[in-house]
Design an enzyme around this catalytic site. Structure first.
Site, PDB file in Angstrom:
ATOM      1  NE  ARG A   1      -2.209  -1.394   3.535  1.00 42.86           N
ATOM      2  CZ  ARG A   1      -2.049  -0.825   4.667  1.00 42.86           C
ATOM      3  NH1 ARG A   1      -3.057   0.140   5.004  1.00 42.86           N
ATOM      4  NH2 ARG A   1      -1.277  -1.415   5.530  1.00 42.86           N
ATOM      5  CG  ASN A   2       3.606   2.423   2.183  1.00 40.76           C
ATOM      6  OD1 ASN A   2       2.910   3.535   2.397  1.00 40.76           O
ATOM      7  ND2 ASN A   2       3.496   1.644   3.329  1.00 40.76           N
TER       8      ASN A   2
END
Lengths: 75, 383
Positions: free
Chosen positions: B193-194
């Site tokens: 998610r990064n």
């Protein structure tokens, strides 16, 4: 997970095998012969199921997918 | 060999052609239930086989099995209940056996055959799935905010949510064909998610050494303020793949799926999902899907011992750091040097630097990746 009684049934195994497993699991994380047998059976059953699988795509499905993959630049 | 779908069958509940037209017609006469964004995302994921073997929202038998045994009623591993909530007044006269049109913002997305309507204990759900009933836990808070009843039954998707990342979206049927076309037999899935820093790259490349292909599968959709925007994550990964990976060893595709922050249980869930995409291996991070200090740092690794029949191999790769003495990225297991030589990569620190418009050092992030992130006016989700 022992919070709720699951549904169980009985399967017979030879007493000699039972004793052998009982000895084998001493000092391991397994707390009963049933737990061990369940673990091992799940592993084997999953492997057998794996061997039987075939993708369900028709040729038409596959062509449709390939066309999209090409359009998006993946192929 | 590309992994077999979970439960033995790749689910396809997307109505197409004439069948879709018939269902849309039928839906005009059906009672309607409006669903929020999260449930609409679940609908898409079910229909496209991301949650195979689920064909719809769970009925009570599956729900209870998942809650207490971490398995479906078919005995296949499953750790997160996939449920549809509703209030009694919303359901009105809807009874078991009826069809129901599921709408989002007034638009019909799916038709559901209602198999069961049942009550649930949210606190018990929280205790079993999240191992806490603390309403400060973001996953628990969401559960407490859900409605009083659950509705179970199979669905047919008749329309999709608008998707601004359409060109990055691949569904399991597509990746399974793609992996085969590329001749990959062993594929490792990586969830994120990064934007990628050197630690992520190290972990991915360590895994890639032993397999044929890497499937980078960022979760997109719902975000909280301060998170990287979806398009920033994808642009950053494109830069990394272009400059630092050999050709044709990576597939980058986004997945819109709800994040539950259920730590160990969610690590299993994420692995099952990637198995459905065709992955044979899955990288499980330290404190994977965790939040705050609700889970031990290695709980997400330990839980895999309970699932000998998962059908996807977890890879537990230690956290990486830059060692000045070794002159590269390493981890605890391979680096003998002390902390004074080590540069630990903190996601928070990186975020702060990028927010200030400061380029992170090469020991933390590839310059091309940093440039990709900084090319956006505001790479972060606004409050």
């Amino acid at each position: 997970m022992d919070e709720r009684k699951g549904k169980y049934t009985t399967v017979s195994i030879p007493v000699t095998l039972y004793n052998r497993i009982k000895k084998l699991i001493e000092g391991t994380g397994f707390t009963s012969v049933s737990q061990y047998v369940t673990y091992v059976l799940r592993e084997i059953v999953a492997a057998h199921e794996e061997a039987r699988y075939e993708e369900p795509f028709t040729q038409e499905d596959k062509e449709r997918i390939l066309e999209r993959l090409r359009r998006l630049g993946y192929l | 060999m590309v992994s077999k779908p979970h439960g033995g069958r790749l689910v396809d509940r997307v109505a197409r052609g004439r069948r879709r037209e018939l269902l849309l017609d039928e839906a005009k006469e059906l009672p309607r239930l409006e669903v929020g964004f999260d449930r609409a995302v679940d609908l898409e994921d079910i229909a496209h086989g991301v949650y195979s073997p689920l064909e719809g929202f769970m009925v009570q038998e599956d729900y209870l099995h998942v809650l207490y045994d971490m398995r479906l009623s078919t005995d296949h591993p499953w750790t997160i209940p996939i449920v549809l909530d509703a209030d009694p007044e919303e359901l009105g006269d809807v009874r078991e056996g009826d069809d129901l049109a599921l709408t989002h913002r007034g638009r019909v997305l799916a038709v559901m055959r209602v198999e069961e309507i049942y009550g649930w204990d949210k606190r018990e759900y929280a205790r079993m799935v999240y191992k806490t009933t603390d309403p400060k836990h973001p996953g628990v808070a969401k559960i407490y905010g859900m409605k009083e009843l659950l509705v179970g039954g199979p669905i047919d998707l008749v329309d999709e949510l608008p998707n601004p990342l359409e060109r990055y979206t691949l569904w399991p049927a597509e990746t399974r064909v793609l992996f085969r076309e590329r001749g990959w037999r062993r594929i490792v899935g990586f969830q994120t998610r990064n934007v990628p820093h050197l630690g992520h790259e190290y972990v991915q490349k360590a895994a890639l050494t032993f397999v044929d292909g890497l499937f980078i599968n960022p979760l997109v959709g719902w975000k909280k303020p301060g998170d990287y925007r979806d398009e920033v994550i994808l642009a950053a990964y494109e830069a990394l793949v272009k400059h630092y990976y050999p050709r044709n060893v990576v597939v980058l595709a986004a997945l819109r799926m709800n994040m539950r922050y259920a730590g160990p249980r969610e690590a299993i869930h994420h692995a099952i999902v990637r198995k459905n995409f065709g992955c044979t291996h899955f990288i499980v991070g330290r404190d994977h899907a965790g939040v705050g200090d609700y889970y031990g740092p290695y709980e997400a690794w330990e839980i895999f011992q309970e699932f000998p029949d998962l059908g996807i191999t977890p890879l537990f790769i230690r956290e990486a750091f830059y060692c000045r003495k070794c002159g590269g990225m390493v981890n605890e297991k391979v680096c003998p040097h002390g902390d004074e030589h080590r540069v630990r990569i903190s996601g928070t620190k990186l975020r702060e630097m990028l927010r200030r418009g400061e380029k992170p050092p090469k020991t933390m992030m590839r310059p091309e990746v940093a440039e990709a992130v900084m090319s956006f006016d505001n790479p972060f989700v606004e409050a």
